[in-house]
Design an enzyme around this catalytic site. Structure first.
Site, PDB file in Angstrom:
ATOM      1  CB  SER A 122      -0.970  -0.261   1.048  1.00 33.12           C
ATOM      2  OG  SER A 122      -1.785   0.866   1.270  1.00 33.12           O
ATOM      3  CE1 TYR A 156      -4.068  -2.405   5.116  1.00 32.59           C
ATOM      4  CE2 TYR A 156      -3.417  -0.224   4.913  1.00 32.59           C
ATOM      5  CZ  TYR A 156      -3.742  -1.458   4.554  1.00 32.59           C
ATOM      6  OH  TYR A 156      -4.104  -1.242   3.750  1.00 32.59           O
TER       7      TYR A 156
HETATM    8  N1  LIG Z   1      -8.620  -0.127  -0.963  1.00 32.25           N
HETATM    9  C1  LIG Z   1      -7.781   0.186  -0.908  1.00 32.25           C
HETATM   10  O1  LIG Z   1      -7.731   1.913  -0.777  1.00 32.25           O
HETATM   11  C2  LIG Z   1      -6.156  -0.522  -0.535  1.00 32.25           C
HETATM   12  C3  LIG Z   1      -5.082   0.702  -0.807  1.00 32.25           C
HETATM   13  C4  LIG Z   1      -4.021   0.442  -0.336  1.00 32.25           C
HETATM   14  C5  LIG Z   1      -3.555  -1.215   0.155  1.00 32.25           C
HETATM   15  N2  LIG Z   1      -4.943  -2.109  -0.030  1.00 32.25           N
HETATM   16  C6  LIG Z   1      -4.739  -3.573  -0.230  1.00 32.25           C
HETATM   17  O2  LIG Z   1      -4.558  -4.434  -0.800  1.00 32.25           O
HETATM   18  C7  LIG Z   1      -4.756  -5.854  -1.072  1.00 32.25           C
HETATM   19  C8  LIG Z   1      -6.594  -5.981  -1.167  1.00 32.25           C
HETATM   20  O3  LIG Z   1      -7.839  -5.404  -0.366  1.00 32.25           O
HETATM   21  P1  LIG Z   1      -9.288  -4.805  -1.183  1.00 32.25           P
HETATM   22  O4  LIG Z   1      -9.167  -3.205  -1.209  1.00 32.25           O
HETATM   23  O5  LIG Z   1      -8.759  -5.095  -2.246  1.00 32.25           O
HETATM   24  O6  LIG Z   1     -10.068  -4.784   0.401  1.00 32.25           O
HETATM   25  P2  LIG Z   1     -11.188  -5.909   0.365  1.00 32.25           P
HETATM   26  O7  LIG Z   1     -12.077  -5.836  -0.524  1.00 32.25           O
HETATM   27  O8  LIG Z   1     -11.619  -5.890   1.519  1.00 32.25           O
HETATM   28  O9  LIG Z   1     -11.002  -7.621  -0.033  1.00 32.25           O
HETATM   29  C9  LIG Z   1     -10.461  -8.278   0.779  1.00 32.25           C
HETATM   30  C10 LIG Z   1      -9.594  -9.482   0.741  1.00 32.25           C
HETATM   31  O10 LIG Z   1      -8.414  -9.693   2.151  1.00 32.25           O
HETATM   32  C11 LIG Z   1      -9.878 -11.221   2.118  1.00 32.25           C
HETATM   33  N3  LIG Z   1      -9.376 -11.622   3.850  1.00 32.25           N
HETATM   34  C12 LIG Z   1      -9.238 -10.678   4.506  1.00 32.25           C
HETATM   35  N4  LIG Z   1      -8.912 -11.728   5.848  1.00 32.25           N
HETATM   36  C13 LIG Z   1      -8.968 -12.856   5.056  1.00 32.25           C
HETATM   37  C14 LIG Z   1      -8.389 -14.344   5.879  1.00 32.25           C
HETATM   38  N5  LIG Z   1      -8.059 -14.123   7.143  1.00 32.25           N
HETATM   39  N6  LIG Z   1      -8.112 -15.012   4.550  1.00 32.25           N
HETATM   40  C15 LIG Z   1      -7.816 -15.151   3.415  1.00 32.25           C
HETATM   41  N7  LIG Z   1      -8.392 -13.732   3.281  1.00 32.25           N
HETATM   42  C16 LIG Z   1      -8.231 -12.949   3.982  1.00 32.25           C
HETATM   43  C17 LIG Z   1     -10.752 -10.929   1.513  1.00 32.25           C
HETATM   44  O11 LIG Z   1     -11.974 -12.635   1.391  1.00 32.25           O
HETATM   45  P3  LIG Z   1     -12.668 -13.368   2.513  1.00 32.25           P
HETATM   46  O12 LIG Z   1     -13.074 -12.276   4.067  1.00 32.25           O
HETATM   47  O13 LIG Z   1     -13.588 -13.899   1.957  1.00 32.25           O
HETATM   48  O14 LIG Z   1     -11.433 -14.457   3.999  1.00 32.25           O
HETATM   49  C18 LIG Z   1     -11.066 -10.008   0.509  1.00 32.25           C
HETATM   50  O15 LIG Z   1     -11.247 -11.199  -0.461  1.00 32.25           O
HETATM   51  C19 LIG Z   1      -4.786  -5.879   1.015  1.00 32.25           C
HETATM   52  O16 LIG Z   1      -4.039  -6.324   1.625  1.00 32.25           O
HETATM   53  C20 LIG Z   1      -5.289  -4.448   0.957  1.00 32.25           C
HETATM   54  O17 LIG Z   1      -4.519  -3.995   1.799  1.00 32.25           O
HETATM   55  C21 LIG Z   1      -6.405  -1.617  -0.234  1.00 32.25           C
END
Ligand SMILES: NC(=O)c1ccc[n+]([C@@H]2O[C@H](COP(=O)([O-])OP(=O)(O)OC[C@H]3O[C@@H](n4cnc5c(N)ncnc54)[C@H](OP(=O)(O)O)[C@@H]3O)[C@@H](O)[C@H]2O)c1
Length: 270
Positions: free
Chosen positions: A132, A145
């Site tokens: 991130s 985080y």
């Molecule tokens: N969105 C942003 O603005 C942003 C910015 C920078 C970085 N990121 C990073 O991008 C990545 C994806 O996030 P996203 O934005 O797509 O968020 P999201 O829509 O909340 O997706 C997160 C995913 O992680 C999975 N997950 C969470 N806990 C888990 C566990 N214990 N075991 C297995 N899977 C798990 C969830 O699946 P289940 O709950 O079904 O297991 C879900 O598929 C993350 O690492 C996040 O930190 C996001």
């Protein structure tokens, strides 16, 4: 031969869109998450789905073994599963902080350990860690985080130089603000932990800022395309960044003193 790509966190947001995009680019895609019901639609697009909790050793071992049994190889691991355990350092229970590190860091690390023997045997492979801009900049209420993402960045740098002799590369992706479930979960945790006590005003402003910017967040497809770029590049960059505010914030981090950056970041929350 189609390259085999394994993506965690594929039940929503970035991971789900990435699984769809890479399948369209003719990769063999394995997509994992806990909520398998949220991935059923992926099966219609030729994507293989796996039930996996990245805090559960058995489900990680079984998932990787399943891919090896079916395909005989894993070419790309995308460590994408993650969430934000938000709240002031004083407020977040250490049990929650440990769980944050368990999901965002130890889960990714364990999967790296499980795929590396296969990648070393193949003498090729790419490990792509979704960090991130929060892996470079630490903001109020996001301590755990940010700690998790800073750790993922550090692990990636060490690992890159350990596995290079085996023909394996490591790439870090640094998204800015992206449309997904992430923001709702982070804000929910921030309010749960800090909306009652000394950090009440900060937590409320944090939630307000997220709703204000909600419509400006970027499409997850831009991150899916970055990952594709890293996969197909013979010599990828070590880091790629994209998404709402990623460029400006990373530039400010490079050019400003800590105190000047503090002033800009805190102005949103005080
Ligand atoms: N969105 C942003 O603005 C942003 C910015 C920078 C970085 N990121 C990073 O991008 C990545 C994806 O996030 P996203 O934005 O797509 O968020 P999201 O829509 O909340 O997706 C997160 C995913 O992680 C999975 N997950 C969470 N806990 C888990 C566990 N214990 N075991 C297995 N899977 C798990 C969830 O699946 P289940 O709950 O079904 O297991 C879900 O598929 C993350 O690492 C996040 O930190 C996001």
């Amino acid at each position: 031969m189609k390259q085999v790509v394994f993506i965690t966190g594929a039940s929503s947001g970035i991971g789900k869109v990435m699984a769809q995009y890479l399948a369209q680019q003719s990769f063999t895609v394995y997509a994992a998450a806990r909520r398998v019901e949220r991935m059923q639609d992926l099966t219609h697009q030729g994507i293989n789905i796996l039930s996996m909790d990245v805090t559960d050793e058995n489900s990680m071992v079984a998932g990787i073994q399943h891919i090896i049994d079916k395909e005989g190889r894993i070419d790309v691991l995308v460590n994408n599963a993650g969430f934000g355990s938000y709240g002031a350092v004083e407020d977040v229970p250490l049990e929650d902080a440990r769980y944050q590190l368990e999901v965002n860091v130890m889960g990714a690390a364990r999967l790296i350990q499980l795929v590396l023997p296969h990648m070393r045997e193949q003498r090729s492979g790419k490990i792509i860690n979704i960090s991130s801009i929060g892996g470079k900049i630490s903001m109020p209420l996001g301590a755990w985080y940010h700690a998790s993402k800073f750790a993922l960045e550090a692990i990636s740098d060490a690992l890159r130089n350990e596995v290079r002799p085996f023909g394996i590369d490591v790439v870090v992706i640094e998204p800015g603000g992206i449309q997904s479930e992430w923001s709702g979960i982070a804000v929910g945790n921030g309010l749960k932990n800090s909306s009652q006590g000394a950090y009440k005003q900060m937590a409320t402003k944090f939630a307000d800022a997220h709703s204000k910017f909600a419509t400006r967040l970027s499409d997850p497809l831009i991150i899916a395309k970055l990952v594709w770029k890293a996969i197909i590049a013979p010599k990828p960059k070590t880091r790629y960044a994209a998404g709402f505010m990623a460029g400006p914030l990373l530039t400010l981090k490079k050019v400003l003193s800590d105190r000047m950056l503090d002033r800009i970041l805190s102005s949103q929350l005080q």
